[in-house]
Design a protein around this motif. Structure first.
Motif, short mmCIF file in Angstrom:
data_model
loop_
_atom_site.label_atom_id
_atom_site.label_comp_id
_atom_site.label_asym_id
_atom_site.label_seq_id
_atom_site.Cartn_x
_atom_site.Cartn_y
_atom_site.Cartn_z
N GLU A 162 0.83 -1.21 0.00
CA GLU A 162 0.00 0.00 0.00
C GLU A 162 0.87 1.26 0.00
OE1 GLU A 162 -3.28 2.17 2.91
OE2 GLU A 162 -2.93 0.01 3.10
N ASP A 206 1.02 4.00 -3.10
CA ASP A 206 0.77 5.43 -2.89
C ASP A 206 1.96 6.27 -3.37
OD1 ASP A 206 -1.70 4.88 -1.83
OD2 ASP A 206 -1.07 5.04 0.27
N ARG A 234 2.15 6.54 -7.16
CA ARG A 234 1.10 7.39 -7.70
C ARG A 234 1.42 8.88 -7.54
NH1 ARG A 234 -3.86 3.65 -5.38
NH2 ARG A 234 -4.05 2.30 -7.23
N GLN A 235 2.31 9.20 -6.59
CA GLN A 235 2.61 10.61 -6.30
C GLN A 235 3.97 11.07 -6.83
OE1 GLN A 235 1.76 11.87 -2.12
NE2 GLN A 235 1.22 9.71 -1.83
N ALA A 249 -0.20 0.56 -9.19
CA ALA A 249 -0.24 2.02 -9.38
C ALA A 249 -0.41 2.41 -10.83
CB ALA A 249 1.04 2.64 -8.81
#
Length: 540
Positions: free
Chosen positions: A22, A26, A29-30, A162
């Motif tokens: 997880e 994240d 994705r950023q 992702a």
């Protein structure tokens, strides 16, 4: 850099796989595209070379912290990790840095050619501009020893999630000899380029250790078996008249094995073989110690080719006539492989087929397993006949059934502090055996190091003994009153001029603490040599 350091903090603080996936998802994705590439590289063991040695790192960090050097060294020995020690002792300021991970890594790469004065100034500036965890990660990048508790498989799973990509396809894309300093995220992950295909290997399929009774596997007729060879797992690729040899560590090692070039003349284009590289002195399988003379050499001399020849022991075929055949059942792939070897008309080539063990009952296979050391293997591999060639480690279809380790009783003589959660305990041990001297006395001679196999409670007991029975200190190492005896297990054994005992052991580890034995009862170097004689490995 802030985002990456926070990712490492999260990964370092949990053992739960789902939380790690997880956090990685994240992050991907950023993060900026170039930072994603470098993160993939770092988590798949592609690190920039170290620009500053650890001696200078310790000296310059100590100057910035303005503490006595002895205090720094004691802190280092207690913490057990240089980057973490530096992160802790350097005071945090109100300064901050907004540089990206990519910028930091580009600067670190450029730092290698700078003067010592420039290196020191760069480190001081950035240490003071980062908070504790950013400083810790930055120093890890400088040392080149960036390790975190995430496998490449977990990282690939998160990246696939992702980017909404197929995990197996992504694993294939990440194989090969790509440079994070030269490739973009678009090129590496998102683009499809046929030119990349020629040299790329497939992700390896790995087996789990068989820990159940073999009868639990069901009907023997559903399974195939072969010996588990102790060499270097590899993929050999023949495409467009060229040959590429990859190790399981994703290192292109073609130039290390020039004798394999001849394969391109007799094996059809569009063939990928899964195999073991084995030493083959005197036309028989040697020991892993023999193979180590070839590992790590920048150049392979004619003399080395003569003294330590190698062969390719092939046990699977992943591509045939330019077709990916990994989804075909193992039995069918094996048939293709055997037909290929039947067509090879050059008996002098350094390539062999890994023979399948013929058996109809589990008892027959149990008996074959007892011959493993005679065959110079580690045990047996069991493969279900209908199994495809998968990616990574999966349970159910492939099992490795290793033989019991060789064992010997040895005396604890030296100790070092451990790492991570054991950094405050002495858990890295050196062991010795008795050796007869010319004057008729016996002397303890070191022969192996081990740091696993005891319970936490036992490690604490041994640590207490070491602290109360230290004879001498050599930096982080302590010599210990010889009193404790342990049973040491190991996979292989061979003569070695590099070791004081004259013998090298493979994968030594502690099996148990022998409370019932005194040091006089420990084994001798001669006992160890008898094990070699039993394996026909001693040469006069």
């Amino acid at each position: 850099m802030k985002l990456f350091a926070n990712l490492i903090r999260i990964l370092d603080s949990t053992n739960k796989t789902n939380l790690k996936v997880e956090a990685l998802t994240d992050y991907f994705r950023q993060a900026l595209p170039n930072d994603k590439v470098w993160t993939i590289a770092l988590l798949s063991h592609r690190r920039p070379p170290r620009p500053v040695n650890t001696t200078l790192l310790r000296l310059w960090a100590n100057e910035l912290a303005n503490i006595p050097m002895w205090l720094f060294e004691e802190s280092y020995h207690i913490v057990g990790d240089l980057a973490e020690t530096i992160g802790l002792i350097i005071p945090t300021t109100e300064n901050h840095s907004d540089k990206s991970l990519t910028t930091f890594l580009e600067e670190i790469i450029a730092l290698k050619t700078k003067s010592e004065a420039d290196k020191k100034a760069y480190l001081h500036e950035n240490w003071l501009a980062l908070n504790y965890y950013e400083r810790f990660v930055f120093t890890k990048l400088i040392t080149g020893s960036f390790r975190i508790g995430v496998s490449q498989k977990l990282m690939t799973r998160a990246l696939a999630k992702a980017e909404n990509l197929d995990e197996d396809v992504l694993a294939y894309k990440l194989m090969g000899n790509w440079d994070p300093n030269r490739v973009s995220f678009q090129e590496l992950i998102l683009d499809e380029k046929s030119s990349d295909f020629i040299s790329k290997p497939y992700p390896f399929y790995l087996a789990y250790p068989l820990e159940m009774e073999i009868e639990a596997l069901g009907n023997p007729a559903d399974w195939s078996a072969e010996h588990k060879w102790d060499g270097i797992r590899s993929q050999t690729i023949i495409r467009d008249g060229q040959i590429f040899v990859w190790s399981r560590g994703e290192e292109l090692v073609t130039d290390k094995y020039p004798e394999f070039q001849a394969f391109a003349k007799v094996i059809p284009n569009g063939t990928v073989l899964d195999a073991e590289i084995l030493p083959f002195p005197n036309n028989e399988i040697g020991t892993f110690n023999d193979l180590q003379t070839r590992i790590g050499r920048k150049t392979v001399s004619a003399a080395l080719l003569k003294t330590t020849p190698v062969i390719l022991k092939v046990y699977d075929i992943l591509e045939w006539k330019n077709e990916d055949i990994r989804t075909k059942p193992y039995q069918e792939r094996r048939q293709i492989l055997e037909e290929l070897f039947a067509e090879i008309k050059s008996p002098g080539l350094p390539i062999r087929l890994s023979e399948r063990v013929q058996f109809s009952t589990w008892d027959e296979l149990i008996e074959e397993r007892t011959r493993s050391r005679e065959m110079r293997s580690e045990g047996l591999m069991l493969k279900k006949n209908d199994s495809p060639y998968l990616v990574g480690r999966k349970k159910g279809d492939w099992w490795k059934w290793k033989i019991a380790p060789l064992t010997i009783d040895a005396v604890l003589t030296y100790a070092m502090r451990g790492h991570g959660r054991r950094s405050n305990l002495f858990t890295d041990y050196t062991f010795a055996l008795w050796q007869n001297q010319e004057d008729g006395t016996r002397e303890l001679v070191t022969f192996a190091k081990a740091y696993s196999g005891l319970t936490d409670a036992e490690f604490r007991q041994v640590d207490d003994f070491i602290k109360k029975n230290t004879l001498e200190r050599f930096g982080p190492v302590r010599s210990v009153t010889p009193q404790l005896v342990f049973e040491i297990g190991f996979e292989g054994i061979a003569l070695s001029k590099r070791h004081k005992s004259g013998i090298a052991t493979r994968f030594p580890r502690i099996l148990r603490w022998r409370h019932d034995k005194k040091i006089e009862d420990a084994n001798s170097v001669e006992d160890l040599k008898c094990m070699i004689i039993g394996n026909d490995e001693i040469e006069e």
